[in-house]
Design an enzyme around this catalytic site. Structure first.
Site, mmCIF file in Angstrom:
data_model
loop_
_atom_site.group_PDB
_atom_site.id
_atom_site.type_symbol
_atom_site.label_atom_id
_atom_site.label_comp_id
_atom_site.label_asym_id
_atom_site.label_seq_id
_atom_site.Cartn_x
_atom_site.Cartn_y
_atom_site.Cartn_z
ATOM 1 N N ASP A 141 0.837 -1.190 0.000
ATOM 2 C CA ASP A 141 0.000 0.000 0.000
ATOM 3 C C ASP A 141 0.878 1.248 0.000
ATOM 4 O O ASP A 141 1.727 1.409 0.877
ATOM 5 C CB ASP A 141 -0.929 -0.010 1.220
ATOM 6 N N HIS A 148 -3.775 13.850 1.175
ATOM 7 C CA HIS A 148 -4.087 12.905 2.257
ATOM 8 C C HIS A 148 -2.941 12.871 3.277
ATOM 9 O O HIS A 148 -3.174 12.928 4.486
ATOM 10 C CB HIS A 148 -4.317 11.507 1.678
ATOM 11 N N ARG A 157 0.592 14.417 13.880
ATOM 12 C CA ARG A 157 1.767 15.234 14.210
ATOM 13 C C ARG A 157 1.493 16.682 13.812
ATOM 14 O O ARG A 157 1.987 17.163 12.786
ATOM 15 C CB ARG A 157 3.012 14.771 13.424
ATOM 16 N N GLU A 213 -10.823 3.952 3.367
ATOM 17 C CA GLU A 213 -9.879 4.742 2.576
ATOM 18 C C GLU A 213 -10.186 4.524 1.098
ATOM 19 O O GLU A 213 -10.213 3.391 0.616
ATOM 20 C CB GLU A 213 -8.420 4.370 2.895
ATOM 21 N N GLU A 215 -9.197 4.311 -2.424
ATOM 22 C CA GLU A 215 -7.923 4.078 -3.109
ATOM 23 C C GLU A 215 -8.141 3.440 -4.477
ATOM 24 O O GLU A 215 -9.189 2.883 -4.771
ATOM 25 C CB GLU A 215 -7.025 3.129 -2.280
ATOM 26 N N ASP A 247 -9.200 0.460 1.722
ATOM 27 C CA ASP A 247 -8.267 0.018 2.760
ATOM 28 C C ASP A 247 -8.852 0.396 4.127
ATOM 29 O O ASP A 247 -8.519 1.420 4.707
ATOM 30 C CB ASP A 247 -6.915 0.703 2.528
ATOM 31 N N ARG A 251 -8.421 3.591 13.151
ATOM 32 C CA ARG A 251 -7.553 4.744 13.443
ATOM 33 C C ARG A 251 -7.002 4.730 14.854
ATOM 34 O O ARG A 251 -5.894 5.239 15.105
ATOM 35 C CB ARG A 251 -8.329 6.043 13.224
ATOM 36 N N GLN A 254 -4.252 2.256 14.902
ATOM 37 C CA GLN A 254 -3.171 2.834 14.101
ATOM 38 C C GLN A 254 -2.388 3.884 14.887
ATOM 39 O O GLN A 254 -1.149 3.902 14.872
ATOM 40 C CB GLN A 254 -3.765 3.474 12.839
ATOM 41 N N LYS A 267 -4.614 -2.162 9.749
ATOM 42 C CA LYS A 267 -4.950 -2.214 8.325
ATOM 43 C C LYS A 267 -5.131 -3.642 7.815
ATOM 44 O O LYS A 267 -5.474 -3.823 6.650
ATOM 45 C CB LYS A 267 -3.811 -1.589 7.514
ATOM 46 N N THR A 271 -9.595 -5.675 3.503
ATOM 47 C CA THR A 271 -9.399 -4.754 2.386
ATOM 48 C C THR A 271 -10.361 -5.227 1.296
ATOM 49 O O THR A 271 -10.416 -6.418 1.013
ATOM 50 C CB THR A 271 -7.948 -4.815 1.851
ATOM 51 N N THR A 373 -4.746 6.472 0.070
ATOM 52 C CA THR A 373 -5.997 7.224 0.043
ATOM 53 C C THR A 373 -5.895 8.397 -0.909
ATOM 54 O O THR A 373 -4.941 9.162 -0.854
ATOM 55 C CB THR A 373 -6.296 7.764 1.449
ATOM 56 N N GLU A 387 -10.219 12.439 7.720
ATOM 57 C CA GLU A 387 -10.043 13.777 7.149
ATOM 58 C C GLU A 387 -11.348 14.565 7.165
ATOM 59 O O GLU A 387 -11.373 15.723 7.561
ATOM 60 C CB GLU A 387 -9.526 13.656 5.715
HETATM 61 CA CA CA Z 1 -4.110 3.013 2.791
#
Ligand code: CA
Length: 440
Positions: A141, A148, A157, A213, A215, A247, A251, A254, A267, A271, A373, A387
């Protein structure tokens, strides 16, 4: 601007098929598309075999091979395309695939004498079920949308949204192939180790921040030998085609696990991919210039090529929709969550292939890439709820008073994609649909 030497008679927008539904201007599968998949009749215990979508029908390539004589490259490709997976067809490479596409286009056109054979090798898509069309050896991936990467980086961050390597390296991670399933996948909300804000210690919980996500999937065709990198100028000859890919991402898992080695269990639980693979040949009319802003670092030589600058982008419109359990109960229509265009990707398909192999890593027929994404530059173009809801701080209003920060049990996410350009047919990808079940 399109590189016109990639265009041939199969892209002629005036072509019509004797399969009437293929001539509907809104179909995803006009005769100019001809995507490959693996199917069988629903609820029958029969063998899986290769097929091609045309209008609302499927051309059964196994049955066709028994009644139609092809020659040369096209015959070799048809022989492999009728198998239970498309790996052998993929392994043949670009030229036989192009020959088969041309032969199929001629067979399916108005005026072909094969219209009379139709009953023997056509069936309704409504009567079919699909499976992952190839045995996926490895799944990688990428993270090719700078929008994104910036949006997500801001949440994890705030002080440094985009890490300094992003504009130099097509970032990716090695994912999990075993949990990839075809559209219609239903999976249980994953459990895992989380540490929500304000919690001193981690604990195990069903994910509270489950996300999708949006994709693009990239299917590898002919592989490369271990130790022999693929040059960017040759990269697309190693790509069989594209599909849609969701995907699914936990979160909260993650956020706790991703440093220092990247995503792992957040993840790997599910999928979902669309069943049909749209070949790069079919996408030739929708290619565009690939640009890098003058203020940004220009790609290193192994990621740069005049041909890729001319037509490395793919003008592929993408959309994500949601259908909640309440919408299903009340008969309300699904609601669109976002849209984006694959042409906005910071890194393109050829660059992913060249980068993946620069160290000598061998790609194999049936390997799958996720593009990462796809988010656009605007606020409503986020390719994930992370997002769109800004990390859950601003829930999205759906319909009937419902809102979403993250996915709820019973939610179905539907991805759609299509290409259109004035003077050419519209080609679509069909649907990629998956549903969240309660945690076990
Ligand atoms: Ca992804």
């Amino acid at each position: 601007m399109t590189n016109d030497d990639r265009l041939d008679e199969t892209h002629d927008p005036a072509l019509r098929s004797w399969v009437a539904s293929a001539n509907d201007p809104q179909t995803d599968f006009p005769i100019q598309n001809l995507p490959f998949g693996v199917f069988r009749r629903r609820d029958r215990d029969e063998r899986w075999r290769g097929g091609v979508a045309i209008g609302n029908r499927i051309v059964d390539l196994h049955a066709m091979a028994a009644s139609v004589a092809m020659e040369g490259d096209a015959a070799a490709a048809l022989d492999r395309a009728r198998a239970e997976t498309l790996n052998e067809l993929m392994a043949l490479g670009a030229r036989p695939l192009k020959a088969l596409r041309l032969a199929l286009s001629r067979l399916l056109r108005e005026g072909s004498r094969h219209a009379a054979d139709a009953a023997r090798w056509l069936l309704a898509q409504d009567d079919a079920e699909y499976r992952v069309p190839a045995r996926i050896g490895d799944y990688t991936d990428f993270y090719a949308s700078v929008h994104h990467a910036t949006n997500v980086g801001r949440q994890f961050r705030p002080d440094q949204p985009l890490l300094p390597n992003y504009k130099w390296v097509p970032i990716g991670y090695h994912g999990r192939a075993s949990s990839i399933a075809v559209s219609g996948q239903r999976f249980h909300r994953p459990r895992g180790q989380i540490r929500p804000q304000g919690s001193e210690r981690p604990f195990v919980s069903a994910s509270r921040r489950l996300d999708y996500e949006l994709e693009v999937g990239v299917w590898i065709g002919a592989g490369n030998a271990c130790g022999e990198p693929i040059a960017i100028a040759d990269a697309e000859r190693h790509v069989f085609g594209l599909c849609l890919l969701n995907d699914w991402s936990a979160r909260d898992v993650q956020g706790w696990e991703y440093q220092p080695l990247g995503p792992f269990l957040s993840k790997s639980f599910a999928t979902t991919i669309s069943p049909w693979i749209v070949t790069l040949d079919a996408l030739a009319p929708y290619r565009g210039e690939w640009r890098r802003d003058a203020d940004d670092p220009q790609p290193l030589p192994y990621l740069d090529d005049p041909g890729n600058r001319r037509h490395g982008a793919i003008d592929l419109q993408l959309e994500a929709w949601i259908e909640t359990a309440a919408m299903r109960r009340s008969g309300a229509a699904p609601v669109r969550l976002s849209r984006a265009n694959f042409g906005d990707a910071y890194w393109n398909v050829a660059q992913m292939v060249a980068h993946h192999t620069i160290g000598g890593c061998n790609l194999q027929p049936g390997d799958l890439f996720g593009s990462g994404t796809q988010s656009g530059p605007n606020d409503d173009e986020g390719g994930s709820l992370l997002e769109l809801s800004q990390g859950g701080k601003h829930p999205l209003a759906l319909s009937g008073g419902e809102t979403r920060s993250f996915l709820e049990d019973g939610d179905t996410v539907i991805l759609r994609g299509w290409c259109h350009r004035p003077g050419f047919a519209r080609v679509g990808f069909g649907e990629c649909r998956g549903t969240v079940l309660p945690a076990r």
